[in-house]
Design an enzyme around this catalytic site. Structure first.
Site, PDB file in Angstrom:
ATOM      1  CG  ASP A 100      -2.146   0.913   0.972  1.00  0.00           C
ATOM      2  OD1 ASP A 100      -2.099   1.745   0.044  1.00  0.00           O
ATOM      3  OD2 ASP A 100      -3.132   0.821   1.729  1.00  0.00           O
TER       4      ASP A 100
HETATM    5  C1  BGC Z   1      -5.043   3.281   0.157  1.00  0.00           C
HETATM    6  C2  BGC Z   1      -5.112   2.310  -1.009  1.00  0.00           C
HETATM    7  C3  BGC Z   1      -4.980   3.068  -2.308  1.00  0.00           C
HETATM    8  C4  BGC Z   1      -3.665   3.826  -2.294  1.00  0.00           C
HETATM    9  C5  BGC Z   1      -3.403   4.615  -3.568  1.00  0.00           C
HETATM   10  C6  BGC Z   1      -3.824   4.163   0.067  1.00  0.00           C
HETATM   11  O1  BGC Z   1      -3.903   5.192   0.997  1.00  0.00           O
HETATM   12  O2  BGC Z   1      -5.061   2.577   1.369  1.00  0.00           O
HETATM   13  O3  BGC Z   1      -6.317   1.598  -0.971  1.00  0.00           O
HETATM   14  O4  BGC Z   1      -5.071   2.191  -3.389  1.00  0.00           O
HETATM   15  O5  BGC Z   1      -3.684   4.730  -1.210  1.00  0.00           O
HETATM   16  O6  BGC Z   1      -4.255   5.699  -3.672  1.00  0.00           O
END
Ligand code: BGC
Length: 821
Positions: A743
């Site tokens: 993530d």
């Molecule tokens: C989230 C993800 C997301 C990523 C990119 C993170 O803060 O937890 O689900 O895909 O950001 O935006």
């Protein structure tokens, strides 16, 4: 939705003649775009229509006294609640941040339907009030409103409207999101006093009152029992077509047919997680496998307001002639569904198993399969068939009480099969006997709680009257020497060849092996494959992207490794251009219709191709463990089977269109509070049976090309360093061969078993291949050097591991339409 404007065709990354060593120019590589649409508001034909259908099918009718719905009004209906104007089409954060070309609120959708008239004087009043009390357009990240203040109306004002209209619709709306937990307070989980007053006054003044609840999360719904409220429609957040979908269900154009995928309890305190949710540092998952209906049906049936799987229809549907047949471990349930009422309807036939209590203790119900009928006219019948494998309802013995530690077992006894229209209504229709204990799969202990974090978990023990009683027992803690396991799995390095002019398209065309390609790569090229292009909104992708990976440096692009663009998901494509805003995950799951979810995502795949997204960061598939989790709207269910089936349908749809999906967040990402540091302390049994099970179904059925780890720790180890989860379970047990990415942004740490491995080296050892978006600080355009420093250190990361991760990443690039062979 207009077609308008022809697609702009730009050369694909490797559009060039055959023959080893010929690559596209750097110009072409940098563009790397195929068939981009130049017209900003275009979406694929059919995507709006299928979104509307999916949003409507997911709407759950919770109450319908006196058959007040579907609407049969010729007189105007009075619509109360400012959310009719300020409609919540989706939740907040990365999973909802889409710019749709249009979006239907409820009021406009009602006005647009020729079968409905609205009381325009009241509507105008709401429009004026909403404009005068406008919702802030772009609040700071994480500070989004969970609800909007309601317009006050006196009893006399309401009576005046009631004098000209017999039917009222009251709209209540909520939203939560990423970094925005639902709060246990009025205006979030609870109604505000103004909303209660409005409902009470309208309910008293009108003959018939229908409530529409527009939310992505389960909220307190105990108030729906009020007799003055005749009908309650749980609309969920259905994306840009949400308003029209609600009207379709109100009018009966689409028969009410959605079913709950999480239990609605009478009070928040009735949820088994309520004392172990939302803590900053860690949460002990003391409820163990008794999540959602597994808890309520086993220990607390009286606390349920609306059971799992529940939803009313406008007609009566009989499930009859049920037969159960077992052929080895394959159990087949057949039934006939008959529409015995006066309206069209659909039924979801749900099959549950009640396993013998045994030594492990089992939940009273376990969803084993389901089937949804098509739209049945009055008098029509349809036969349905549900097949499942008995071994899929085996229990995992993490304590060794059956004599088979770290194995899935079927304990001896009768496995009762129950069929019905929801978990509570399901009744026994047969049984499969298991004469003696069977070991179904012997695995390895993984990710168990640390001894210093031991806690007590709930266990079901046999009670006197056949019902289970609640007990507690010590959770089994870790016994495995991780260091030995990791060392035993280290791959042999490929002998380096230096550049022999193999390009990736040669591998795609079968002219060279992937190993031969990888053997050419130098340290810098290998390193560049293990991280993104450092920032969100990468210049290698379309504006507004979440980051690029793959061909992140010119040397890789010269070898034909295309840069791939990632975009959020799940409720549409998050880019700077306009894109379709789709129903949220919970709405989609509530359709219980994986074929429809697949169809929708195939169209989404077509939109990705046209708008320059290679990897959609979706589906979101964490378990809805507690109703306060801010991102529940993105997720599917409290049940791992529903979760896994819906996730697999999503992946099939997107990948069938040639693009890549990225199920997330692996694993046990069940709250937003301090999510980057929080530790989910959970038994191995609950991990395997509940929190990993949906991923297992998705991975083994649909083979996603990428997977995203979660922010949180799982039993003390950040998911982005979790060798047990990513290498032992995901890759070794489930046979996953794709790319695993973090993530967005990582937490620094040193491998406790290998001190020469910090940060990116620690991660790559676990086979978490790609750090996204790649830098350690948000605005940096460089890494921290931890990977290559370790490569050249004693007892550091090995060349074989870097090459293994390169293969994992290149398999993704090879599957991309950007790679023309
Ligand atoms: C989230 C993800 C997301 C990523 C990119 C993170 O803060 O937890 O689900 O895909 O950001 O935006």
């Amino acid at each position: 939705m207009s077609e308008g404007g022809a697609p702009r065709t730009v050369l694909g990354v490797n559009e060039r003649s055959a023959g080893i060593g010929q690559v596209a120019s750097e110009d072409q590589l940098a563009q790397g775009r195929v068939q981009l649409r130049s017209d900003d508001t275009w979406i694929p034909d059919g995507l709006g229509e299928v979104s509307r259908r999916a949003a409507a099918e997911g709407i759950v009718l919770l109450k319908n006294e006196g058959g007040v719905l579907p609407l049969a009004e010729s007189a105007p209906i009075a619509v109360f609640g400012r959310v009719q104007v300020d409609w919540f089409a989706v939740g907040y954060g990365s999973g909802g941040d889409v710019r749709p070309p249009y979006s239907w609120n409820l009021l406009d959708a009602l006005r647009a339907d020729p079968a409905v008239q609205v009381d325009e004087a009241l509507a105008a009043r709401y429009e004026e009030w909403s404009a005068a009390h406008a919702v802030e357009a772009e609040p700071e990240w994480g500070t989004w409103p969970r609800s909007h203040p309601e317009m006050p109306l006196t009893e006399a004002e309401i009576a005046e409207v009631a004098a000209r209209s017999g039917l009222a619709v009251v709209v209540v709306g909520r939203a939560a999101g990423e970094a925005r937990e639902q709060a246990l307070e009025p205006g979030s989980f609870y109604l505000t006093d103004d909303e209660r007053t409005l409902l009470a006054r309208v309910g008293a003044a009108f003959d018939r009152t229908v409530v529409v609840v527009d939310t992505g999360n389960v909220i307190d719904l105990a108030w729906t029992r009020d007799e003055a409220l005749d009908a309650v429609v749980l609309a969920w957040q259905g994306g840009m077509e949400s308003g029209r979908a609600v009207v379709d269900v109100l009018t009966g154009a689409v028969p009410a047919g959605g079913r709950l995928t999480s239990t609605i309890a009478t009070r928040y305190e009735d949820y088994p997680t309520h004392e172990n949710f939302g803590a900053e540092e860690y949460n002990e998952y003391v409820e163990d496998v008794y999540v959602g209906y597994r808890w309520f049906e086993t220990f607390a049936p009286q606390t349920v307001l609306y059971p799992f799987g529940f939803g009313l229809s406008y007609t009566s549907l009989d499930v009859r002639d049920v037969a159960v047949a077992a052929d080895g471990d394959t159990v087949t349930v057949t039934a006939e569904v008959a529409n015995t009422g006066d309206h069209d309807g659909t039924e979801v036939v749900q099959v549950y198993v009640r396993a013998p209590h045994g030594l492990l203790g089992r939940p009273a119900r376990h969803l084993a399969g389901f089937a949804k009928t098509g739209r049945l006219r009055p008098g029509a019948t349809e036969r349905v068939e549900v097949t499942f494998d008995l071994t899929d309802v085996a229990a995992y013995d993490d304590a060794g009480v059956t004599g088979h530690r770290s194995a899935y077992v079927l304990e001896a006894g009768a496995y009762e099969v129950l069929v019905g229209a929801d978990v509570r209504a399901a009744h026994p229709v047969g049984a499969v006997e298991v004469p003696e204990l069977r070991v179904v799969r012997t695995l390895r202990e993984v990710a168990a709680p640390r001894p210093e974090h031991a806690f007590e978990r709930v266990v079901a023990r046999p009670g006197e009257d056949g019902r289970a009683v609640q007990g507690v027992e010590k959770v089994p803690t870790a016994t495995v020497a991780r260091r030995d396991r990791v060392l035993a799995g280290l791959p042999e390095p490929l002998e380096r060849t230096g550049d022999v002019e193999i390009v990736l398209a040669d591998v795609a065309a079968g002219r060279a092996t992937l190993d031969a390609f990888v053997a050419q790569l130098d340290d810098d090229e290998l390193e560049a494959l293990t991280r993104g292009d450092f920032t969100m909104d990468s210049p290698l992708g379309e504006a507004g992207n979440a980051g690029a990976l793959g061909g992140t440096i010119a040397a890789l692009r010269a070898k034909g490794v295309a840069p791939l663009t990632t975009t959020d998901g799940p409720a549409g494509i998050r880019l700077a251009v306009h894109t379709a805003l789709l129903p949220c995950g919970t709405a989609l799951a509530s359709t219980w219709n994986p074929d429809l979810v697949r169809e929708l995502n195939a169209l989404l795949g077509a939109e990705m191709a046209a708008k320059g997204s290679d990897v959609l960061l979706a589906p979101g598939m964490n378990i809805q463990r507690d109703p306060l989790c801010g991102r529940n709207f993105e997720y599917f269910s409290e049940d791992p089977l529903v979760t896994g089936v819906m996730a697999a349908a999503t992946v099939d749809g997107i990948q069938g269109a040639g693009l890549a999906a990225c199920p997330k967040h692996f694993a046990a990402n069940n709250q937003e509070t301090n999510r980057e540091h929080n530790d989910s302390r959970v038994s191995e049994r609950a991990l395997r049976e509940i929190y990993l099970r949906g991923f297992e179904i998705c991975v083994t059925r649909a083979e996603p090309r990428t997977i995203m780890t979660s922010y949180n720790k799982v039993n003390g180890v950040w998911a982005h360093y979790h060798h047990d989860l990513v290498t032992t379970v995901l890759r070794d047990e489930w046979g996953y061969t794709g790319t695993v990415m973090t993530d967005w942004w990582m937490r620094p740490a040193t491998d406790p078993d290998f001190p020469a491995l910090t940060n990116d080296a620690y991660r790559v050892r676990a086979q978490v291949d790609v750090h996204m978006p790649g830098a350690w600080n948000r605005d940096d355009r460089h890494g921290d050097g931890s990977l290559l420093t370790s490569l050249h250190a004693a007892d550091g990361i090995t060349l074989g591991e870097l090459q293994r991760t390169a293969r994992n990443v290149l398999r993704l690039v090879l599957s991309s339409p950007r790679l023309a062979s």
